[in-house]
Design a protein around this motif. Structure first.
Motif, PDB file in Angstrom:
ATOM      1  N   ALA A 104       0.714  -1.253  -0.336  1.00  0.00           N
ATOM      2  CA  ALA A 104       0.031  -0.003   0.006  1.00  0.00           C
ATOM      3  C   ALA A 104       0.696   1.034   0.022  1.00  0.00           C
ATOM      4  N   ARG A 105       2.054   1.136   0.870  1.00  0.00           N
ATOM      5  CA  ARG A 105       3.075   2.488   0.804  1.00  0.00           C
ATOM      6  C   ARG A 105       3.481   3.073  -0.872  1.00  0.00           C
ATOM      7  N   GLU A 106       4.197   1.461  -1.167  1.00  0.00           N
ATOM      8  CA  GLU A 106       4.472   1.450  -2.425  1.00  0.00           C
ATOM      9  C   GLU A 106       3.257   2.340  -3.990  1.00  0.00           C
ATOM     10  N   ILE A 107       2.097   1.828  -3.259  1.00  0.00           N
ATOM     11  CA  ILE A 107       1.568   2.373  -4.670  1.00  0.00           C
ATOM     12  C   ILE A 107       1.070   3.502  -3.973  1.00  0.00           C
ATOM     13  N   VAL A 108       0.710   3.891  -2.830  1.00  0.00           N
ATOM     14  CA  VAL A 108       1.352   5.887  -2.643  1.00  0.00           C
ATOM     15  C   VAL A 108       2.078   6.214  -3.324  1.00  0.00           C
ATOM     16  N   ARG A 109       3.325   6.290  -2.247  1.00  0.00           N
ATOM     17  CA  ARG A 109       3.885   6.697  -3.251  1.00  0.00           C
ATOM     18  C   ARG A 109       4.466   6.962  -4.850  1.00  0.00           C
ATOM     19  N   ARG A 110       4.405   5.293  -5.586  1.00  0.00           N
ATOM     20  CA  ARG A 110       3.910   5.834  -6.979  1.00  0.00           C
ATOM     21  C   ARG A 110       2.772   6.896  -7.582  1.00  0.00           C
ATOM     22  N   PHE A 111       1.738   7.089  -6.797  1.00  0.00           N
ATOM     23  CA  PHE A 111       0.548   7.728  -6.699  1.00  0.00           C
ATOM     24  C   PHE A 111       0.847   9.575  -6.659  1.00  0.00           C
ATOM     25  N   ASN A 112       1.577   9.074  -6.340  1.00  0.00           N
ATOM     26  CA  ASN A 112       1.569  10.825  -5.589  1.00  0.00           C
ATOM     27  C   ASN A 112       3.065  11.334  -6.147  1.00  0.00           C
ATOM     28  N   ASN A 113       4.071  10.168  -6.756  1.00  0.00           N
ATOM     29  CA  ASN A 113       4.957  10.557  -7.490  1.00  0.00           C
ATOM     30  C   ASN A 113       4.380  11.343  -9.157  1.00  0.00           C
ATOM     31  N   LEU A 114       3.378  10.148  -9.425  1.00  0.00           N
ATOM     32  CA  LEU A 114       2.656  10.303 -10.712  1.00  0.00           C
ATOM     33  C   LEU A 114       1.803  11.931 -10.496  1.00  0.00           C
ATOM     34  N   PHE A 115       1.123  12.016  -9.538  1.00  0.00           N
ATOM     35  CA  PHE A 115       0.208  12.910  -9.730  1.00  0.00           C
ATOM     36  C   PHE A 115       0.034  14.553  -8.641  1.00  0.00           C
ATOM     37  N   GLY A 116       0.862  14.270  -8.431  1.00  0.00           N
ATOM     38  CA  GLY A 116       0.776  15.015  -6.905  1.00  0.00           C
ATOM     39  C   GLY A 116       0.783  14.501  -5.251  1.00  0.00           C
ATOM     40  N   ASN A 117       1.575  15.358  -4.656  1.00  0.00           N
ATOM     41  CA  ASN A 117       0.905  14.862  -3.115  1.00  0.00           C
ATOM     42  C   ASN A 117      -0.277  14.322  -3.303  1.00  0.00           C
ATOM     43  N   THR A 118      -1.033  12.911  -2.640  1.00  0.00           N
ATOM     44  CA  THR A 118      -2.861  13.103  -2.083  1.00  0.00           C
ATOM     45  C   THR A 118      -2.917  12.389  -1.365  1.00  0.00           C
ATOM     46  N   PHE A 119      -2.206  11.475  -1.202  1.00  0.00           N
ATOM     47  CA  PHE A 119      -2.265  10.397   0.194  1.00  0.00           C
ATOM     48  C   PHE A 119      -1.051  10.289   1.249  1.00  0.00           C
ATOM     49  N   PRO A 120      -1.438  10.427   1.913  1.00  0.00           N
ATOM     50  CA  PRO A 120      -0.515   9.967   3.058  1.00  0.00           C
ATOM     51  C   PRO A 120       0.087   8.512   3.173  1.00  0.00           C
ATOM     52  N   GLU A 121       1.712   8.071   3.497  1.00  0.00           N
ATOM     53  CA  GLU A 121       1.547   6.984   3.238  1.00  0.00           C
ATOM     54  C   GLU A 121       1.395   5.861   4.819  1.00  0.00           C
ATOM     55  N   PRO A 122       0.223   4.712   4.950  1.00  0.00           N
ATOM     56  CA  PRO A 122      -0.488   4.294   6.099  1.00  0.00           C
ATOM     57  C   PRO A 122       0.755   3.527   6.828  1.00  0.00           C
ATOM     58  N   GLU A 123       0.444   3.537   7.996  1.00  0.00           N
ATOM     59  CA  GLU A 123       1.687   2.892   8.386  1.00  0.00           C
ATOM     60  C   GLU A 123       0.603   2.036   9.388  1.00  0.00           C
ATOM     61  N   ALA A 124       1.630   0.366   9.656  1.00  0.00           N
ATOM     62  CA  ALA A 124       0.592  -0.251  10.288  1.00  0.00           C
ATOM     63  C   ALA A 124       1.240   0.051  11.794  1.00  0.00           C
ATOM     64  N   LYS A 125      -0.378  -0.641  12.498  1.00  0.00           N
ATOM     65  CA  LYS A 125       0.203  -0.777  13.985  1.00  0.00           C
ATOM     66  C   LYS A 125      -0.185  -2.403  14.354  1.00  0.00           C
ATOM     67  N   LEU A 126       0.845  -2.654  15.150  1.00  0.00           N
ATOM     68  CA  LEU A 126       0.848  -3.423  15.692  1.00  0.00           C
ATOM     69  C   LEU A 126       0.659  -3.469  17.080  1.00  0.00           C
ATOM     70  N   THR A 127      -0.327  -4.940  17.763  1.00  0.00           N
ATOM     71  CA  THR A 127      -0.163  -4.702  18.956  1.00  0.00           C
ATOM     72  C   THR A 127       0.519  -5.478  19.488  1.00  0.00           C
ATOM     73  N   SER A 128       1.306  -5.960  20.833  1.00  0.00           N
ATOM     74  CA  SER A 128       2.049  -6.789  21.741  1.00  0.00           C
ATOM     75  C   SER A 128       1.772  -8.219  21.170  1.00  0.00           C
ATOM     76  N   PHE A 129       0.770  -8.360  20.267  1.00  0.00           N
ATOM     77  CA  PHE A 129       0.516 -10.025  20.502  1.00  0.00           C
ATOM     78  C   PHE A 129      -0.179 -10.222  19.267  1.00  0.00           C
ATOM     79  N   PRO A 130       1.131  -9.449  18.068  1.00  0.00           N
ATOM     80  CA  PRO A 130       0.333  -9.179  16.743  1.00  0.00           C
ATOM     81  C   PRO A 130       0.642 -10.881  16.144  1.00  0.00           C
ATOM     82  N   LEU A 131       0.924 -11.568  16.759  1.00  0.00           N
ATOM     83  CA  LEU A 131       0.648 -12.722  15.444  1.00  0.00           C
ATOM     84  C   LEU A 131       0.177 -13.769  17.167  1.00  0.00           C
ATOM     85  N   ILE A 132      -0.912 -14.693  16.753  1.00  0.00           N
ATOM     86  CA  ILE A 132      -1.561 -15.542  17.027  1.00  0.00           C
ATOM     87  C   ILE A 132      -1.988 -16.798  16.180  1.00  0.00           C
ATOM     88  N   LEU A 133      -0.913 -17.829  17.605  1.00  0.00           N
ATOM     89  CA  LEU A 133      -0.567 -19.622  17.013  1.00  0.00           C
ATOM     90  C   LEU A 133      -2.068 -20.012  17.221  1.00  0.00           C
TER      91      LEU A 133
END
Ligand code: AMP
Ligand code: TRP
Length: 324
Positions: free
Chosen positions: A156-185
């Motif tokens: 998603a971040r790569e697509i945003v960078r590409r879009f912003n490069n091509l068409f001007g700054n439009t979207f913020p680069e989204p950042e993931a937010k994990l909990t302290s238990f990001p992978l439960i088996l």
């Protein structure tokens, strides 16, 4: 204006401990600080056509879980993806700036090809583009997800960078937010907990059903007899104790290593803590379940609020791409 948070989850029905610990905990806690938009992604679910007949029921059950866990429709926008169809248009537009090679290397795509070789559809390749459209339609900066979603977020971040490069700054680069238990088996102790793999523990189970389910979990394979010493560091039940039983952790580890407690005792301890932690959630769920119209109203209101933002972003994108 507060920054926005967006997250989505497929309508798999009742939520499990993986969803709860890996994602829902953050959905709830971010509500004060941000404008949060949480979406049940029904169109994404169609990429694995299995049982579309239960989609509506699943949406309802999931929403019950979300609300009972603390998502507040007064604070957050809660809606169903297809009720705001602008996302489908944005998906098509973003697909024009996304190289196919980026999509073919996504690990979840490769996994799906293995999991459903009879149904490698076009939508499956575009899954992360639709996910990007979900996020950027609301110009979200923060995306609470479990660890399994990180490759999608990177894309998603790569697509945003590409879009912003091509068409001007439009979207913020989204950042993931994990909990302290990001992978439960899951109960097999090997794969991630997932409904599709049948190794999950639903949070809305009764106390008795929770105990039964926990009892089926695999523990330390080296511990074949009650008197064998255990290895908590490789045991999935012990990992779950970290969340549900944080104050007894050292005791449990010591008693497991010295075989003072057996796996059945340890599982019972865990199941009881799961039940007492989830008691308020389960009570609230039962109250909400008696008011089915309430869920319908929350979703209708959420879609309306989401659409106001969606229309504005889509117009901006169309302008920038020369369509208007
Ligand atoms: P899903 O049910 O796969 O659509 O996932 C909904 C959310 O829960 C996503 O943010 C996932 O990353 C998260 N999630 C699902 N399964 C797990 C798991 N086993 N451990 C941690 N997070 C998970
Ligand atoms: N791919 C996510 C999952 O399988 C669901 C999802 C769709 C999502 N769109 C999203 C998650 C946007 C975060 C943001 O769980």
């Amino acid at each position: 204006m507060k920054s926005r948070v967006f997250s989505g989850a497929r309508p798999t029905g009742r939520q499990h401990l993986g969803n709860y610990l890996g994602a829902i905990q953050n959905y709830v806690s971010l509500q004060g600080e941000y404008t949060c938009v949480y979406c049940i992604v029904d169109v994404h679910a169609l990429t694995s056509l299995e049982d579309t007949g239960s989609l509506q029921k699943n949406i309802h059950e999931m929403m019950l879980d979300w609300l009972a866990a603390g998502l507040d429709p007064q604070k957050s926008i809660l809606f169903v993806q297809s009720h705001v169809p602008e996302v489908m248009q944005l998906h098509t537009l973003l697909s024009m700036v996304t190289p196919l090679s980026w999509l073919l290397r996504v690990p979840t795509f490769k996994e799906k090809v293995k999991l459903q070789p009879h149904n490698v559809n076009y939508g499956l390749v575009g899954y992360p583009v639709l996910m990007t459209a979900d996020i950027v339609l609301y110009k979200a900066e923060v995306v609470p997800v479990g660890e399994d979603q990180l490759p999608h977020l990177e894309l998603a971040r790569e697509i945003v960078r590409r879009f912003n490069n091509l068409f001007g700054n439009t979207f913020p680069e989204p950042e993931a937010k994990l909990t302290s238990f990001p992978l439960i088996l899951g109960l097999d102790g090997k794969e991630k907990m997932s409904k599709q793999l049948g190794n999950d523990i639903e949070i809305a189970l009764s106390d008795e059903a929770t105990i039964e389910r926990v009892m089926t979990a695999l523990t330390d394979p080296a511990r074949r007899y009650r008197s064998d010493p255990g290895h908590p560091e490789i045991c999935n039940i012990y990992r779950l104790q970290r969340y549900f039983n944080p104050f007894q952790l050292d005791d449990i580890a010591e008693q497991c290593r010295s075989a003072k407690i057996g796996c059945v005792d340890c599982k019972m301890l865990l199941a009881r803590e799961i039940n007492s932690t989830l008691k308020p959630f389960r009570e609230q769920r039962a109250t909400l379940a008696a008011k089915p119209r309430y869920i319908t109203n929350v979703l209708a209101d959420g879609a309306q609020r989401a659409q106001v933002i969606a229309r504005e972003t889509l117009k901006e994108v169309k302008l920038k791409m020369g369509l208007i």
